[in-house]
Write a protein that holds these residues in place. Structure first.
Motif, PDB file in Angstrom:
ATOM      1  N   PRO A  98       0.840  -1.203   0.000  1.00  0.00           N
ATOM      2  CA  PRO A  98       0.000   0.000   0.000  1.00  0.00           C
ATOM      3  C   PRO A  98       0.875   1.253   0.000  1.00  0.00           C
ATOM      4  CG  PRO A  98      -0.778  -1.590   1.615  1.00  0.00           C
ATOM      5  CD  PRO A  98       0.553  -2.091   1.133  1.00  0.00           C
ATOM      6  N   SER A 100       0.920   5.878  -0.111  1.00  0.00           N
ATOM      7  CA  SER A 100       0.366   7.236  -0.177  1.00  0.00           C
ATOM      8  C   SER A 100       1.548   8.181  -0.167  1.00  0.00           C
ATOM      9  CB  SER A 100      -0.581   7.527   0.999  1.00  0.00           C
ATOM     10  OG  SER A 100       0.125   7.478   2.224  1.00  0.00           O
ATOM     11  N   GLU A 111      -7.469  16.607   3.624  1.00  0.00           N
ATOM     12  CA  GLU A 111      -7.801  15.406   2.870  1.00  0.00           C
ATOM     13  C   GLU A 111      -6.722  15.062   1.854  1.00  0.00           C
ATOM     14  OE1 GLU A 111      -9.735  18.022   3.167  1.00  0.00           O
ATOM     15  OE2 GLU A 111     -11.397  17.338   4.450  1.00  0.00           O
ATOM     16  N   GLY A 116      -1.385   7.895   4.651  1.00  0.00           N
ATOM     17  CA  GLY A 116      -2.191   6.695   4.494  1.00  0.00           C
ATOM     18  C   GLY A 116      -2.604   6.107   5.832  1.00  0.00           C
ATOM     19  N   GLY A 117      -3.895   5.818   5.969  1.00  0.00           N
ATOM     20  CA  GLY A 117      -4.416   5.299   7.226  1.00  0.00           C
ATOM     21  C   GLY A 117      -4.852   6.367   8.192  1.00  0.00           C
ATOM     22  N   GLN A 120      -6.199   9.663   4.469  1.00  0.00           N
ATOM     23  CA  GLN A 120      -6.739   8.993   3.295  1.00  0.00           C
ATOM     24  C   GLN A 120      -6.577   7.489   3.455  1.00  0.00           C
ATOM     25  OE1 GLN A 120      -3.421  10.268   0.341  1.00  0.00           O
ATOM     26  NE2 GLN A 120      -3.963   8.193  -0.315  1.00  0.00           N
ATOM     27  N   GLN A 121      -7.344   6.742   2.690  1.00  0.00           N
ATOM     28  CA  GLN A 121      -7.131   5.309   2.636  1.00  0.00           C
ATOM     29  C   GLN A 121      -5.846   5.036   1.862  1.00  0.00           C
ATOM     30  OE1 GLN A 121      -8.805   2.722   4.043  1.00  0.00           O
ATOM     31  NE2 GLN A 121     -10.018   4.298   5.093  1.00  0.00           N
ATOM     32  N   PRO A 122      -5.016   4.106   2.319  1.00  0.00           N
ATOM     33  CA  PRO A 122      -3.825   3.779   1.530  1.00  0.00           C
ATOM     34  C   PRO A 122      -4.219   3.313   0.130  1.00  0.00           C
ATOM     35  CG  PRO A 122      -3.700   2.818   3.743  1.00  0.00           C
ATOM     36  CD  PRO A 122      -5.092   3.347   3.593  1.00  0.00           C
ATOM     37  N   LEU A 147       2.722   6.402   5.644  1.00  0.00           N
ATOM     38  CA  LEU A 147       1.601   5.524   5.965  1.00  0.00           C
ATOM     39  C   LEU A 147       1.735   5.089   7.402  1.00  0.00           C
ATOM     40  CD1 LEU A 147       2.888   4.491   2.954  1.00  0.00           C
ATOM     41  CD2 LEU A 147       0.664   3.353   2.943  1.00  0.00           C
TER      42      LEU A 147
END
Length: 474
Positions: A98, A100, A111, A116-117, A120-122, A147
């Motif tokens: 994953p 970001s 945003e 990540g996590g 934002q979602q990874p 992340l």
């Protein structure tokens, strides 16, 4: 009171273990004229691909190393936009982990902060994500993976780069040179070695590589410029954990901006600057007039690692005149009302102890959770350190009770470093500050950017082990 020069000098104590390895034969960069631009034109829309690539990190006959790169480059391409533009950037993840990208120092929307996590979602392998960035400030910003619990590996494999936001009226220079300094942990076969953040070094300095590169190439990089030419040097530390100092020889550099925020031009004391992960400097200098003259930028790691070697070649350039200061970014507040400030404290504890003979003492330490802020590790569902309304002044005391220098980054904001008695501040802004071991420093800012924001260690192994917290601006 400590001056700007004293503070910049004093906060650079090294927490470096080990040598950088043997040095290489120099590479050459052609002479540039004053009309040439070092980078591509502004690109408000861009697709980037993060994925496997091969590159030669050590000089021949060393084989190529398998790395992770952005658009096949490590560091990734320099993204250059104009102040006021919105960059729409779609990142495709072709790695096996994953991903970001955090835009270190950019005061954009929460945003788009790229944690990540958390923010934002990874981005899963094979997936993509669109970042929409409208920087309110000119300057240059470091992009690299961030992340929760998983930053060390993608950064250590080579994912990093720069975003440059051009000033409305940039200073006239002969060469605008962005430089990303990275280190690598390489085996004898030049393959990237795994690093366990939960091992002993994760509770100490972190992942220190055994080889340093400059813009992905072996040092020292040879840069040919005209005698008397004016050079703008943008230096960024993209190392996982390497905290060092930079020394300048053969030139008289002036710092124009720290962490992307302009300051009154000043000379580094003793021609040195502290250089922790995430730190960025804008410098300007004039090459000597004599053909064949040289200037060096050296990382004071081990016995010293020469990073850049500038050589004066060609016809003498006409004098460029006095070095003008950059104009301040108008989006930043001029003052912080300390008497009205929301006050909070970050107490950093844990880590290995260092014995009198410089050995690590890990007794009684949980290597899975060796660091803590206010007695806890960072988690996305934890309560915020504090919550304030937009526009509120904030003062944070950061108390480093560990045996290691601790660099911390405040996301989404630029801050002032306060004097010891909180009766004033240094005349520059920062987004990353180094807290020497056993010291306590105060920072102040206006919480003018709504959202959820981290205060995080820029040593990625410490961040992965939970050395971060967060605050909220409503």
């Amino acid at each position: 009171m400590p001056t700007r020069r004293i503070v910049l000098a004093g906060l650079g104590a090294c927490a470096v273990l080990g040598e950088a390895g043997a040095q290489s034969l120099p590479a050459t960069t052609p002479v540039k004229s004053r009309t040439e631009n070092a980078d591509s034109a502004a690109l408000p829309n861009r697709n980037l691909v993060a994925g496997p690539a091969k590159t030669r990190l050590r000089p021949p006959p060393a084989p190529e190393s398998e790395v992770w790169a952005v658009d096949g480059e490590t560091p990734g391409p320099v993204l250059r936009i104009k102040l006021g533009q919105t960059l729409r950037l779609r990142l495709e993840n072709r790695t096996t982990r994953p991903l970001s990208l955090h835009w270190h120092g950019l005061r954009g929307s929460s945003e788009m902060d790229g944690v990540g996590g958390f923010s934002q979602q990874p981005i899963a392998p094979g997936a993509s994500f669109e970042y929409r960035l409208t920087p309110p400030d000119s300057g240059f910003f470091l992009y690299r993976p961030l992340l929760v619990g998983a930053s060390s590996e993608p950064a250590g494999r080579g994912l990093a780069g720069l975003l440059i936001v051009e000033e409305t009226e940039p200073p006239r220079v002969d060469l605008d040179l962005p430089v990303v300094v990275t280190d690598w942990l390489l085996g004898d076969d030049q393959s990237i070695q795994a690093f366990d953040a939960k091992g002993p070094e994760g509770a100490a300095a972190g992942r220190l590589g055994n080889w340093i590169t400059v813009n992905g190439k072996a040092p020292p990089q040879r840069i040919a410029v005209l005698p008397g030419a004016r050079v703008r040097l943008r230096l960024a530390n993209a190392c996982n954990a390497r905290i060092t100092r930079l020394r300048f020889d053969g030139i008289k550099p002036f710092v124009m901006a720290v962490d992307s925020q302009p300051t009154d031009n000043f000379e580094p004391v003793r021609a040195q600057l502290p250089f922790a992960p995430g730190t960025r400097y804008d410098l300007v200098f004039d090459m000597p007039d004599e053909a064949g003259a040289t200037a060096m930028v050296t990382a004071l790691t081990g016995s010293g690692v020469p990073l850049l070697r500038f050589v004066a070649e060609g016809a003498r350039q006409a004098a460029a005149g006095e070095v003008a200061a950059l104009k301040p970014n108008p989006a930043l507040p001029l003052a912080v009302r300390l008497q009205d400030a929301k006050r909070s404290e970050v107490v950093v504890t844990g880590g290995a102890k260092v014995t009198a003979d410089s050995k690590l003492d890990l007794s009684g330490l949980d290597l899975a959770r060796p660091w803590a802020i206010n007695g806890a590790v960072g988690t996305p569902d934890a309560k915020p350190l504090f919550s304030v309304r937009r526009g509120a002044p904030v003062v944070i005391a950061i108390d480093n009770r560990t045996a290691f220098l601790q660099p911390f980054h405040v996301h989404g904001h630029s801050f002032r470093l306060l004097h010891p008695l909180d009766d004033g501040w240094e005349p520059y802004f920062l987004d990353t500050v180094q807290i020497p071991e056993g010291r306590r420093l105060h920072i102040a800012f206006i919480a003018d950017n709504p959202g959820r924001w981290l205060i995080s260690s820029t040593v990625l192994e410490r961040f992965d082990l939970g050395l971060w917290t967060w605050f909220e601006v409503t």
